[in-house]
Scaffold this active site. Structure first.
Site, mmCIF file in Angstrom:
data_model
loop_
_atom_site.group_PDB
_atom_site.id
_atom_site.type_symbol
_atom_site.label_atom_id
_atom_site.label_comp_id
_atom_site.label_asym_id
_atom_site.label_seq_id
_atom_site.Cartn_x
_atom_site.Cartn_y
_atom_site.Cartn_z
ATOM 1 N N LYS A 193 0.821 -1.216 0.000
ATOM 2 C CA LYS A 193 0.000 0.000 0.000
ATOM 3 C C LYS A 193 0.853 1.264 0.000
ATOM 4 O O LYS A 193 0.613 2.191 -0.777
ATOM 5 C CB LYS A 193 -0.868 -0.018 1.267
ATOM 6 C CG LYS A 193 -2.266 0.371 1.036
ATOM 7 C CD LYS A 193 -3.120 0.113 2.269
ATOM 8 C CE LYS A 193 -2.335 0.240 3.547
ATOM 9 N NZ LYS A 193 -3.128 0.718 4.678
ATOM 10 N N ARG A 268 -12.515 2.906 9.015
ATOM 11 C CA ARG A 268 -12.444 1.510 9.472
ATOM 12 C C ARG A 268 -13.825 0.963 9.795
ATOM 13 O O ARG A 268 -13.976 -0.228 9.993
ATOM 14 C CB ARG A 268 -11.609 1.404 10.744
ATOM 15 C CG ARG A 268 -10.204 1.851 10.581
ATOM 16 C CD ARG A 268 -9.288 0.686 10.304
ATOM 17 N NE ARG A 268 -7.968 1.230 10.045
ATOM 18 C CZ ARG A 268 -6.923 0.530 9.686
ATOM 19 N NH1 ARG A 268 -7.026 -0.735 9.521
ATOM 20 N NH2 ARG A 268 -5.772 1.101 9.476
ATOM 21 N N ARG A 307 10.389 -8.993 5.024
ATOM 22 C CA ARG A 307 10.564 -7.596 5.427
ATOM 23 C C ARG A 307 11.079 -7.516 6.866
ATOM 24 O O ARG A 307 11.936 -6.709 7.189
ATOM 25 C CB ARG A 307 9.230 -6.852 5.307
ATOM 26 C CG ARG A 307 9.322 -5.366 5.510
ATOM 27 C CD ARG A 307 8.044 -4.676 5.080
ATOM 28 N NE ARG A 307 7.086 -4.579 6.187
ATOM 29 C CZ ARG A 307 5.869 -4.024 6.061
ATOM 30 N NH1 ARG A 307 5.464 -3.566 4.884
ATOM 31 N NH2 ARG A 307 5.066 -3.958 7.094
ATOM 32 N N ARG A 313 11.228 -4.569 12.358
ATOM 33 C CA ARG A 313 9.920 -4.335 13.003
ATOM 34 C C ARG A 313 9.475 -5.620 13.667
ATOM 35 O O ARG A 313 9.326 -6.651 12.996
ATOM 36 C CB ARG A 313 8.886 -3.920 11.957
ATOM 37 C CG ARG A 313 8.733 -2.417 11.840
ATOM 38 C CD ARG A 313 7.758 -2.050 10.756
ATOM 39 N NE ARG A 313 6.373 -2.436 11.079
ATOM 40 C CZ ARG A 313 5.342 -1.999 10.376
ATOM 41 N NH1 ARG A 313 5.524 -1.177 9.357
ATOM 42 N NH2 ARG A 313 4.129 -2.361 10.691
ATOM 43 N N ARG A 325 -2.678 -10.330 12.163
ATOM 44 C CA ARG A 325 -2.888 -8.985 11.587
ATOM 45 C C ARG A 325 -3.648 -9.076 10.275
ATOM 46 O O ARG A 325 -4.513 -8.246 9.975
ATOM 47 C CB ARG A 325 -1.543 -8.284 11.364
ATOM 48 C CG ARG A 325 -1.009 -7.606 12.621
ATOM 49 C CD ARG A 325 0.447 -7.199 12.480
ATOM 50 N NE ARG A 325 0.689 -6.318 11.362
ATOM 51 C CZ ARG A 325 1.858 -6.238 10.718
ATOM 52 N NH1 ARG A 325 2.887 -6.982 11.085
ATOM 53 N NH2 ARG A 325 2.001 -5.403 9.707
#
Ligand code: IMP
Ligand code: MG
Length: 369
Positions: A193, A268, A307, A313, A325
């Site tokens: 995104k 959302r 990633r 992260r 998630r």
């Protein structure tokens, strides 16, 4: 919405409201004039519809005549008023009521007063259906006003934009923002995104509003809204939608010249989607599309683990966290997919392939909006 020549107009005053205002004016004028027979003078072209409807509502005998003046070019009033047809009958000693469709700068009205200066009428009254107080620059008294309106160009009910729109029975107002492309960008974690938003932003000259960034900015800079949001977060409570919407509104207003926005991370919920629609409506705009990058779960997991190895992260490292998630994303966004699908605004785009391939697919959707 309607389009006349190159411009868009939105509904503004209904035929019913116009009718009520006209009826009020007819009653007020009839009460004031009493049993005298007035001469109603319409100012052509714009007032033909006002005059026609007005005299049908006038409850007593009256005379009707017209003068023809011209002042407008496009959407701007000019100083230079042309007198195309002047008075064609002697009005000495008569009670005269000027019937105008609209009074804007008052230039036309000044010309009307010049025309009547040497006529020895008994009284001269001015009635106008629409009046733009912010635009009016003269001191002539307006005796009867139908509806006061803001200083924005309108069409319909006799009023035109370069010749068009006079025949419309209700009134439309010019749209401030003529063209905007507003996208809600969706995609599960790992769908790319961020990368695609960067590309779309440049290609279509859009402003990317990432709700997360907006929150961080407001909190870091201790804006009033940031402090308010923080007070909820500190208590472990959800930030109310209105606070988020107010932040987005500030962002939209900061970029008032934008060609459009990419909303990322918002809405959302249905309530938020409705609030966003309202916000954009207040800017004469709307969401054009929800664009969702569709990527198979297994590919997402693979991408995110990859990633995680380089980004550090923590939430990108653990497979079960990642799967959670992704699941949460689908649980939460399914409602929004329905919301935008119901308006024919949902576009799923295959998010598997090279970055370039995906941008081509996205452009294909946006170019058709
Ligand atoms: P004024 O001379 O500036 O008061 O403007 C009066 C004339 O301008 C009206 O009779 C209309 O013909 C035109 N006009 C003013 N405002 C508008 C508008 O919003 N739409 C269409 N015509 C308008
Ligand atoms: Mg006029």
């Amino acid at each position: 919405m309607i389009k006349l020549h190159d411009k868009y107009f939105k509904p503004f005053i209904s035929a019913k409201e116009i009718d009520a205002a006209m009826q009020r004016m007819a009653n007020d004028i009839a009460d004031d004039i009493g049993d005298e027979i007035p001469v109603f003078v319409g100012i052509l072209n714009g007032s033909f519809m006002v005059v026609s409807d007005f005299v049908k509502k006038y409850p007593k005998p009256c005379e009707v005549t017209f003068i023809k003046l011209a002042s407008y070019e496009g959407v701007k009033s000019t100083e230079d008023i042309q007198r195309l047809i002047g008075l064609t009958q002697d009005l000495t000693g008569r009670t005269v009521v000027i019937l105008e469709d609209i009074i804007d700068t008052g230039n036309t009205l000044a010309e009307v007063h010049r025309i009547f200066k040497n006529e020895e009428v008994k009284s001269l009254k001015i009635a106008t259906l629409f009046y733009k107080p912010e635009a009016y620059k003269k001191d002539f008294k307006l005796h009867y006003i139908g509806i006061e309106i803001p200083n924005k160009f309108i069409v319909g009910y006799g009023l035109d934009y370069n010749g068009l729109g006079r025949n419309i029975p209700e009134v439309y107002q010019i749209k401030e923002t003529q063209f905007m492309t507003n996208l809600v960008l969706f995609g599960p974690p790992g769908a790319g995104k961020g990368t695609q938003a960067e590309f779309l932003k440049d290609k279509y000259n859009l402003v990317h509003i990432s709700t997360g960034d907006v929150f961080r900015f407001n909190i870091k800079n201790e804006t009033a809204l940031g402090m308010l949001a923080k007070s909820y977060m500190d208590k472990g409570a959800l930030v109310p939608d209105q606070v988020t919407i107010d932040m987005l509104n500030a962002e939209v207003e900061k970029n008032s010249g934008a060609k459009g926005f990419i909303f990322d991370g918002f809405p959302r919920t249905n309530a938020q989607a409705e609030a966003l629609d309202k916000l954009l409506e207040s800017k004469d705009s709307s969401i054009n599309a929800m664009v969702a990058l569709e990527v198979d779960d297994e590919i997402l997991v693979e991408r995110l683990i990859g990633r995680g190895k380089t980004s550090g992260r923590a939430d990108d490292a653990d497979e079960s966290i990642i799967r959670n998630r992704i699941k949460e994303y689908y649980d939460k966004t399914a409602i929004l997919k329905d919301y935008y699908s119901a308006q024919n605004k949902y576009y799923g785009v295959d998010g598997v392939g090279s970055i370039e391939d995906i941008t081509v697919r996205l452009s294909g959707v946006i170019d058709k909006l």
